[in-house]
Design a protein around this motif. Structure first.
Motif, mmCIF file in Angstrom:
data_model
loop_
_atom_site.group_PDB
_atom_site.id
_atom_site.type_symbol
_atom_site.label_atom_id
_atom_site.label_comp_id
_atom_site.label_asym_id
_atom_site.label_seq_id
_atom_site.Cartn_x
_atom_site.Cartn_y
_atom_site.Cartn_z
ATOM 1 N N TYR A 45 0.854 -1.182 0.000
ATOM 2 C CA TYR A 45 0.000 0.000 0.000
ATOM 3 C C TYR A 45 0.898 1.243 0.000
ATOM 4 O O TYR A 45 1.433 1.626 1.049
ATOM 5 N N PRO A 46 1.126 1.864 -1.178
ATOM 6 C CA PRO A 46 2.080 2.969 -1.294
ATOM 7 C C PRO A 46 1.890 4.138 -0.326
ATOM 8 O O PRO A 46 2.883 4.657 0.192
ATOM 9 N N PRO A 47 0.656 4.596 -0.035
ATOM 10 C CA PRO A 47 0.547 5.732 0.892
ATOM 11 C C PRO A 47 1.171 5.461 2.271
ATOM 12 O O PRO A 47 1.642 6.384 2.930
ATOM 13 N N ALA A 48 1.186 4.206 2.691
ATOM 14 C CA ALA A 48 1.780 3.858 3.987
ATOM 15 C C ALA A 48 3.228 3.385 3.844
ATOM 16 O O ALA A 48 3.954 3.313 4.831
ATOM 17 N N GLY A 49 3.614 3.036 2.632
ATOM 18 C CA GLY A 49 4.955 2.510 2.426
ATOM 19 C C GLY A 49 5.150 1.129 3.026
ATOM 20 O O GLY A 49 6.256 0.728 3.362
ATOM 21 N N LYS A 50 4.051 0.374 3.148
ATOM 22 C CA LYS A 50 4.076 -0.949 3.775
ATOM 23 C C LYS A 50 3.076 -1.861 3.084
ATOM 24 O O LYS A 50 2.154 -1.398 2.416
ATOM 25 N N THR A 51 3.228 -3.164 3.322
ATOM 26 C CA THR A 51 2.180 -4.098 2.912
ATOM 27 C C THR A 51 1.072 -4.041 3.962
ATOM 28 O O THR A 51 1.281 -3.550 5.086
ATOM 29 N N PHE A 52 -0.079 -4.564 3.607
ATOM 30 C CA PHE A 52 -1.167 -4.624 4.587
ATOM 31 C C PHE A 52 -0.765 -5.467 5.797
ATOM 32 O O PHE A 52 -1.215 -5.220 6.901
ATOM 33 N N ALA A 53 0.092 -6.464 5.600
ATOM 34 C CA ALA A 53 0.538 -7.314 6.708
ATOM 35 C C ALA A 53 1.467 -6.571 7.663
ATOM 36 O O ALA A 53 1.630 -6.973 8.806
ATOM 37 N N GLU A 54 2.064 -5.477 7.205
ATOM 38 C CA GLU A 54 2.958 -4.683 8.044
ATOM 39 C C GLU A 54 2.233 -3.564 8.786
ATOM 40 O O GLU A 54 2.784 -2.977 9.705
ATOM 41 N N LEU A 55 1.012 -3.278 8.388
ATOM 42 C CA LEU A 55 0.225 -2.245 9.057
ATOM 43 C C LEU A 55 -0.260 -2.750 10.411
ATOM 44 O O LEU A 55 -0.512 -3.949 10.584
ATOM 45 N N THR A 56 -0.421 -1.842 11.351
ATOM 46 C CA THR A 56 -1.070 -2.221 12.604
ATOM 47 C C THR A 56 -2.551 -2.433 12.310
ATOM 48 O O THR A 56 -3.060 -1.985 11.271
ATOM 49 N N ALA A 57 -3.252 -3.072 13.211
ATOM 50 C CA ALA A 57 -4.694 -3.276 13.025
ATOM 51 C C ALA A 57 -5.396 -1.926 12.879
ATOM 52 O O ALA A 57 -6.293 -1.771 12.049
#
Length: 86
Positions: A45-57
């Motif tokens: 997910y480019p806006p966060a610079g992370k995959t969804f698995a790397e995002l917090t809940a």
């Protein structure tokens, strides 16, 4: 690439509420992150610079296709309830 979720409610009289949520990103060749499920480790997910698995809940619940669809569905459901009360 995008992930998409659609939520519907159909009333007995045929009226319908529909909400669509999308999350735009890129599919990676290698998994990153340990959270989530399904495509989350490879959905970058480019806006966060992370995959969804790397995002917090909490982060994911703000931007995921399901979260966006549910927020919009809730807003439309509330509008429908306000209209019915008039």
């Amino acid at each position: 690439q995008r992930q998409m979720c659609i939520r519907d409610r159909v009333y007995p009289d045929g009226r319908m509420i529909q909400a669509r949520g999308e999350a735009h990103g890129e599919l990676l060749r290698q998994a990153h992150g340990a959270g989530g499920f399904g495509y989350d480790p490879i959905f970058y997910y480019p806006p966060a610079g992370k995959t969804f698995a790397e995002l917090t809940a909490g982060e994911k619940n703000q931007v995921s296709h399901r979260a966006v669809a549910l927020k919009l569905f809730y807003e439309k459901l509330c509008q429908e309830a306000e209209y019915a009360d008039q």
